[in-house]
Design a protein around this motif. Sequence first.
Motif, short mmCIF file in Angstrom:
data_model
loop_
_atom_site.label_atom_id
_atom_site.label_comp_id
_atom_site.label_asym_id
_atom_site.label_seq_id
_atom_site.Cartn_x
_atom_site.Cartn_y
_atom_site.Cartn_z
N GLN A 15 -6.02 -1.00 -8.09
CA GLN A 15 -7.37 -0.48 -8.33
C GLN A 15 -7.63 0.77 -7.50
O GLN A 15 -8.32 1.69 -7.95
CB GLN A 15 -8.40 -1.57 -8.01
CG GLN A 15 -8.40 -2.73 -8.99
CD GLN A 15 -9.29 -3.87 -8.55
OE1 GLN A 15 -9.49 -4.09 -7.35
NE2 GLN A 15 -9.84 -4.60 -9.51
N LYS A 16 -7.06 0.82 -6.31
CA LYS A 16 -7.29 1.95 -5.41
C LYS A 16 -6.48 3.18 -5.79
O LYS A 16 -6.98 4.30 -5.80
CB LYS A 16 -6.98 1.52 -3.98
CG LYS A 16 -7.21 2.60 -2.93
CD LYS A 16 -6.93 2.06 -1.53
CE LYS A 16 -7.15 3.13 -0.46
NZ LYS A 16 -6.87 2.59 0.91
N PHE A 17 -5.18 2.97 -6.08
CA PHE A 17 -4.27 4.10 -6.30
C PHE A 17 -3.84 4.29 -7.76
O PHE A 17 -3.28 5.33 -8.11
CB PHE A 17 -3.01 3.94 -5.45
CG PHE A 17 -3.25 3.92 -3.96
CD1 PHE A 17 -3.53 5.09 -3.27
CD2 PHE A 17 -3.19 2.73 -3.25
CE1 PHE A 17 -3.75 5.08 -1.90
CE2 PHE A 17 -3.40 2.71 -1.88
CZ PHE A 17 -3.68 3.88 -1.21
N GLY A 18 -4.03 3.26 -8.59
CA GLY A 18 -3.48 3.30 -9.95
C GLY A 18 -2.05 2.79 -10.01
O GLY A 18 -1.48 2.69 -11.10
N TYR A 19 -1.47 2.47 -8.86
CA TYR A 19 -0.10 1.97 -8.75
C TYR A 19 -0.08 0.80 -7.77
O TYR A 19 -0.93 0.73 -6.87
CB TYR A 19 0.82 3.08 -8.23
CG TYR A 19 0.87 4.31 -9.11
CD1 TYR A 19 1.67 4.34 -10.25
CD2 TYR A 19 0.09 5.42 -8.79
CE1 TYR A 19 1.70 5.48 -11.05
CE2 TYR A 19 0.11 6.55 -9.60
CZ TYR A 19 0.92 6.57 -10.72
OH TYR A 19 0.94 7.68 -11.52
N PRO A 20 0.92 -0.10 -7.90
CA PRO A 20 1.94 -0.15 -8.95
C PRO A 20 1.34 -0.54 -10.30
O PRO A 20 0.36 -1.28 -10.36
CB PRO A 20 2.91 -1.23 -8.46
CG PRO A 20 2.06 -2.13 -7.61
CD PRO A 20 1.05 -1.24 -6.95
N GLU A 21 1.97 -0.03 -11.36
CA GLU A 21 1.49 -0.38 -12.69
C GLU A 21 1.93 -1.78 -13.08
O GLU A 21 1.20 -2.51 -13.75
CB GLU A 21 2.01 0.64 -13.72
CG GLU A 21 1.41 2.04 -13.54
CD GLU A 21 1.96 3.02 -14.55
OE1 GLU A 21 2.91 2.65 -15.28
OE2 GLU A 21 1.45 4.15 -14.62
N GLU A 77 0.83 -1.20 0.00
CA GLU A 77 0.00 0.00 0.00
C GLU A 77 0.87 1.25 0.00
O GLU A 77 0.53 2.25 -0.64
CB GLU A 77 -0.94 0.00 1.21
CG GLU A 77 -1.89 1.18 1.20
CD GLU A 77 -3.09 0.98 2.09
OE1 GLU A 77 -3.59 1.99 2.61
OE2 GLU A 77 -3.54 -0.17 2.25
N TRP A 78 2.00 1.22 0.71
CA TRP A 78 2.94 2.36 0.69
C TRP A 78 3.38 2.63 -0.76
O TRP A 78 3.41 3.78 -1.20
CB TRP A 78 4.16 2.05 1.56
CG TRP A 78 5.15 3.18 1.64
CD1 TRP A 78 5.23 4.13 2.61
CD2 TRP A 78 6.20 3.47 0.69
NE1 TRP A 78 6.27 5.00 2.34
CE2 TRP A 78 6.87 4.63 1.16
CE3 TRP A 78 6.64 2.89 -0.49
CZ2 TRP A 78 7.95 5.20 0.49
CZ3 TRP A 78 7.71 3.47 -1.17
CH2 TRP A 78 8.35 4.60 -0.68
N ALA A 79 3.69 1.56 -1.49
CA ALA A 79 4.12 1.73 -2.88
C ALA A 79 3.00 2.33 -3.73
O ALA A 79 3.24 3.23 -4.54
CB ALA A 79 4.56 0.38 -3.46
N GLY A 80 1.78 1.84 -3.54
CA GLY A 80 0.66 2.39 -4.29
C GLY A 80 0.40 3.84 -3.97
O GLY A 80 0.21 4.68 -4.86
N ARG A 81 0.41 4.17 -2.69
CA ARG A 81 0.13 5.54 -2.25
C ARG A 81 1.20 6.51 -2.71
O ARG A 81 0.93 7.69 -2.97
CB ARG A 81 0.02 5.57 -0.72
CG ARG A 81 -0.55 6.87 -0.16
CD ARG A 81 -0.85 6.76 1.32
NE ARG A 81 0.31 6.37 2.09
CZ ARG A 81 0.50 5.19 2.66
NH1 ARG A 81 -0.42 4.24 2.54
NH2 ARG A 81 1.59 4.93 3.35
#
Length: 670
Positions: free
Chosen positions: A274-280, A239-243
């Motif tokens: 789906q939540k952040f758009g990342y990681p791609e 989640e840290w990576a996505g955020r």
Amino acid sequence: MRLAQRHVYFNEYNLRMGRMCYLPIVAGMLRAYAETSDRVRASYRFMPFIYHLDSLPNILAQYVEPPDVAAFSISMWNEQLNLRVAEEVKRRWPECLIVVGGPQVPHDPSEYFARHPFLDVAVRAEGEEPFRAVLERRLSGEDFAGLPNVAWRDPATGETRFNGGEWPFKKGLDDYPSPYLAGLYDELMATQDENLEFQAIIETNRGCPFPCTFCYWGRGGLTRRYRFHDQDRVFAEIEWAGRNGIRYLFNADSNFGMHERDSEIAEFIVRTKQKFGYPEKFRTCYGKNTDEKIFRIGSLFHRHGLEKGITLARQSNDPQVLKNIRRQNIRMETYRNLQMRFNDEEIPIYTELILGLPGETVETWTAGLDELLMAGLKNQLFVYNCQIYPNTELNDPEYRRRFGIDTRHIELAEIHGSVRDAAWVTEFEEMIVGTDSMPHDDWRRMAVFSWLTMVFHSMKIGYFVLIQLLDRYGIRPSELLLHLADERFPADRGAMLRGELAEFRRMLDRMVLEGKGRGTEMPEYGDIYWDVEEASFLRIAEDLDRFYDELQHVVADFLTASGVDFDECELREVVRYQRARIPSCDPPAATTHVFAWNLPEYFESRFTSHPVELRESPRRMISRPVEYAGDRERFARETILWGRKSGTMLVPVEWSAVDSLMDHCLLPHR
């Protein structure tokens, strides 16, 4: 009165890949655990991470305060730079303690210390426990006797002392705090250079049960028993990576997908995207014995655009070679079935072979390549030159003698890494160029054959031609490719292919005779190193019409010389179809092609569980190439960097049936 804190510098010089660079995960983990000690936290000040390749003056300029401890994470791509910096730090600040670790540091560093008298402490394998202990001993003025997995230079005698033993085994890894969750990268993320974009590495476990002789994982610094991070901690790092907008997340597990919980981790990665758009994209090393769990994970990642290709690794197909390198592969029949299932789902897969392994011969190597390609490998075959790393069985002197291993040290030119600046320190790799079973001349011939196999199959330049020759005439891929590699075709044929063969042989000469690296610089396509087969693809794509006109004649000559009664019109159409599927930097807009045979669905279904027979049945096909408008960097980036493992190199097409054709053999390409 509070005493001044001592300064600790972490040096982890990660590769530059254009704008991309990894966050310094090793340095972060060492610091996070060291700060669990009250004494360390109170007595030391941890300076900003020094985290990517750069010139020696630029790195030393970051030592803005006198260092008490300088720690270096040494890998193949930064070893010489680490040593140069460490030597200069010791010269400027003689009292600074130089601590080294990482896969490139020998487990018995006696000779390493003798060659590099500025080194003080070497840590074997995992670093968290010993590094914290070294910092604490430093505060007390004690020596480092008794610390497991630590070698040190006796300051009184200069002799190297090595401590045996092991740190207590802990199945759980959560005594080691996460540098991401501890906020150790927050400042880097907030103040990052606008010319850099960070990638991140996570691990969900440590360990590898496989003792492959060429690999550091199972035999080297890491235990063969698994140890795990708590799943909630893994989720929090993802989640840290996505955020934080991390586009590319790399997982450092040795065998992702082997454990039941890996499916839950995969599902959480999808939810995070789906939540952040990342990681791609999410890249991992999948389990060596691929099974149903990995198929489910690969399917999930594919549906959500996360995978960078699923690995069905082989390294060799020969039973004796596998025995020599202490490796077991899944049965070939199981491999075929898995490959078919992935193909049915249109999930890109790739397999890897290593050229030069002990016991491999010309016969076993060509047979292994044929077996893989004929089994239905639809996407990518990667052939790697066998490298030798410290602390592996392959590097053991007795093992080298047993198999007659012949090597060369060559300059390191990291594929897809930034072209090394002239001011950067040169790094090296050790590469096998011959063994008792595959002497150098045989190795060289197999290197040419393997490169040509990747050009034709992996880069797709002759992919459909190889399929048609196998299906229609039973011609194994190696038969045509060895014919071409040995240039057994008329001197007035195939000028472009001859030019590529000559360039590859020159590259081999530069490596073996001059010690030059294998990466190819092509500034017009970006400031990174391209692999040799990728460079060939880019050059060929500059003039596809000419290349395929030449290839048509070369293949026809080969079939004639082989005594094959072939249909010239059919071959011409196959080559025309092949040409239509290869992208270029300046493609035409959507183009209509008419074929007298059902080539589009035949090739599309060839490696699925429902193949279609090739027959004379007219088809109209529309190709819809991506338009790059002459932007060579974008063309190379999207076609190779993004598309090669993801299975998107070919031009997309759609087709339909048409009425019967007249004089179809002479139909033009429209």
